[in-house]
Write an enzyme that holds these catalytic residues in place. Sequence first.
Site, PDB file in Angstrom:
ATOM      1  N   ASP A 129      29.539  99.864  19.742  1.00  0.00           N
ATOM      2  CA  ASP A 129      29.743 101.279  19.486  1.00  0.00           C
ATOM      3  C   ASP A 129      29.390 101.517  18.017  1.00  0.00           C
ATOM      4  O   ASP A 129      30.194 101.250  17.125  1.00  0.00           O
ATOM      5  CB  ASP A 129      31.201 101.649  19.787  1.00  0.00           C
ATOM      6  CG  ASP A 129      31.498 103.106  19.446  1.00  0.00           C
ATOM      7  OD1 ASP A 129      30.615 103.769  18.852  1.00  0.00           O
ATOM      8  OD2 ASP A 129      32.608 103.571  19.750  1.00  0.00           O
ATOM      9  N   LYS A 178      27.234 110.996  15.945  1.00  0.00           N
ATOM     10  CA  LYS A 178      27.583 111.448  14.585  1.00  0.00           C
ATOM     11  C   LYS A 178      26.368 111.725  13.703  1.00  0.00           C
ATOM     12  O   LYS A 178      25.756 112.758  13.812  1.00  0.00           O
ATOM     13  CB  LYS A 178      28.541 110.450  13.947  1.00  0.00           C
ATOM     14  CG  LYS A 178      29.901 110.432  14.684  1.00  0.00           C
ATOM     15  CD  LYS A 178      31.052 110.080  13.799  1.00  0.00           C
ATOM     16  CE  LYS A 178      32.324 109.852  14.580  1.00  0.00           C
ATOM     17  NZ  LYS A 178      33.397 110.741  14.282  1.00  0.00           N
ATOM     18  N   TYR A 185      38.584 102.846  18.230  1.00  0.00           N
ATOM     19  CA  TYR A 185      38.466 104.175  18.845  1.00  0.00           C
ATOM     20  C   TYR A 185      37.019 104.355  19.329  1.00  0.00           C
ATOM     21  O   TYR A 185      36.075 104.095  18.581  1.00  0.00           O
ATOM     22  CB  TYR A 185      38.817 105.275  17.838  1.00  0.00           C
ATOM     23  CG  TYR A 185      38.693 106.664  18.434  1.00  0.00           C
ATOM     24  CD1 TYR A 185      39.575 107.094  19.415  1.00  0.00           C
ATOM     25  CD2 TYR A 185      37.674 107.528  18.046  1.00  0.00           C
ATOM     26  CE1 TYR A 185      39.450 108.365  19.989  1.00  0.00           C
ATOM     27  CE2 TYR A 185      37.552 108.803  18.608  1.00  0.00           C
ATOM     28  CZ  TYR A 185      38.445 109.209  19.587  1.00  0.00           C
ATOM     29  OH  TYR A 185      38.318 110.457  20.150  1.00  0.00           O
TER      30      TYR A 185
HETATM   31  C1  LIG Z   1      33.466 104.593  16.775  1.00  0.00           C
HETATM   32  C2  LIG Z   1      33.546 105.891  17.505  1.00  0.00           C
HETATM   33  N1  LIG Z   1      33.094 105.978  18.751  1.00  0.00           N
HETATM   34  C3  LIG Z   1      33.123 107.122  19.448  1.00  0.00           C
HETATM   35  C4  LIG Z   1      33.626 108.266  18.880  1.00  0.00           C
HETATM   36  C5  LIG Z   1      33.647 109.549  19.647  1.00  0.00           C
HETATM   37  O1  LIG Z   1      32.683 110.415  19.161  1.00  0.00           O
HETATM   38  P1  LIG Z   1      32.798 111.986  19.421  1.00  0.00           P
HETATM   39  O2  LIG Z   1      33.943 112.483  18.613  1.00  0.00           O
HETATM   40  O3  LIG Z   1      31.466 112.506  18.998  1.00  0.00           O
HETATM   41  O4  LIG Z   1      33.026 112.151  20.892  1.00  0.00           O
HETATM   42  C6  LIG Z   1      34.115 108.234  17.571  1.00  0.00           C
HETATM   43  C7  LIG Z   1      34.669 109.442  16.927  1.00  0.00           C
HETATM   44  O5  LIG Z   1      35.251 109.426  15.871  1.00  0.00           O
HETATM   45  C8  LIG Z   1      34.077 107.012  16.859  1.00  0.00           C
HETATM   46  O6  LIG Z   1      34.549 106.914  15.611  1.00  0.00           O
END
Ligand SMILES: Cc1ncc(COP(=O)(O)O)c(C=O)c1O
Length: 453
Positions: A263, A291, A161
């Site tokens: 990521d 985060k 994700y």
């Molecule tokens: C690995 C990862 N990347 C990107 C995101 C997206 O982040 P946001 O919810 O701040 O848009 C998340 C959200 O849970 C994530 O777990």
Amino acid sequence: MLTRANSKLADIIAEQEAIFVKRQPKSAALADRAKGVLAGGVTSSWQITQPQPVWLSHGSGGKVYDADGNEYVDLHGGYGAGLAGHAHPAIVRAVQAQVERGTHFAQPTENAIVVAGELARRWGLPRWRFANSGTEATMDAVHLMRSYTGRDLIIKVEGGYHGHHDSVQVSVMPDEAEAGPKEHPASVPSSAGIPAAITDLTLIAQFNDLASVARLLDEHPGQVAGMIVEPIMMNAGIIPPVPGYLGRLKELLHDHGALLTFDEVKTGLTVGPGGVTRQSGVIPDLVCLAKSLGGGVAVAAIGGTLPLMDYVASGSYEMVGTFNGNPLAMAAARAMLTEVVTDRAYRRIEGLRQRAAAGISTVLKDFQMNGFVVTSGAKGCVVFSAADVRDYRGFLAVDDSLSHAHWLFQHNGGVFLPPWGKIEQWLISVQHEEPDIDRLVANFRTFAAAIAS
Ligand SMILES: Cc1ncc(COP(=O)(O)O)c(C=O)c1O
């Protein structure tokens, strides 16, 4: 039809859900009221938990309090953002001071230089930009990989994700029937509203499987801009990379003129001072953070190599946003990096990590339960499976109902874990203490005893 064992688990879940609802009449009333003005009665679809959403009143240190006044050890951590805990004095000081000096200019402030410098030191990537959410950061990374290489295709991992923009909302949680053969996974849109024309540009590989990436690169010569991957998968429990995977992945992509984005929105500061990048020694072309970086304030960052970020600097790719580098977020991120996530804080977290892992592993052994604990820094989870999990297909086979039952027992026992069963992990904050972890382990024992009885 339920087997006898499953029907027993269903009874346990029903009983725990009844306790849950009984403890939270105000949450139920708020949820009811909210339905009149908020779609689904919540502010994000992920807040719809079973049996009902939990409405919170406030947080302090390592605890949160629901609208009914119940106290919880907060290991939910706001889906991985709560590494600082609540109202950390350094974050409060920084944010308060900035609020009094203005919260938005859309012009850079000096704190941005300090934050970028500190990220460069920790992640080994020289240039940075900022955004407001993980979604924005990974969206910019994907756009930048495409723009820089002049290629349209990207590779992502099945079950990974990366936020809710079109290019990565592909094969996030496909069920077995739609996912296609493991060796040739389909690109499955993860939400309605994503055009097939975009979904088709995202190719799917398996985590920990270099051959699946090599195959995609060979099948689409000169067309793949790059790959985006969580260097430790953290939206499928926790799945670590096998030794050598990340380094060889980078070489493989580079051999084909393609780029690598880590990521680290979830891993980031939670796994260690410089994320998985520093731990593994594999420096990708781009890194996305969000985060936990803002100590509870919305912020994201994108770090890159000189060629890529010079390309941004030249204006060839416009990396923009009204709130990028917002002074409030920069003040909070500066405090986070320079005062909160210190070496001492990581040493404390390591002690708590070990305590949680050892305590839960002992219970699993005592009750001969199928399952194991996986941790990485402040993050951890229990995987209810006898088999090792190396990729999304392995994760699919893990029983989810046990995870839900576990979540309910923890919640009713005063420990707030992230909902969504087997997908999420706990997050230990710098403000947690040994009794908090002991409560987690004690609840786990109560849960295991109920399942075993
Ligand atoms: C690995 C990862 N990347 C990107 C995101 C997206 O982040 P946001 O919810 O701040 O848009 C998340 C959200 O849970 C994530 O777990």
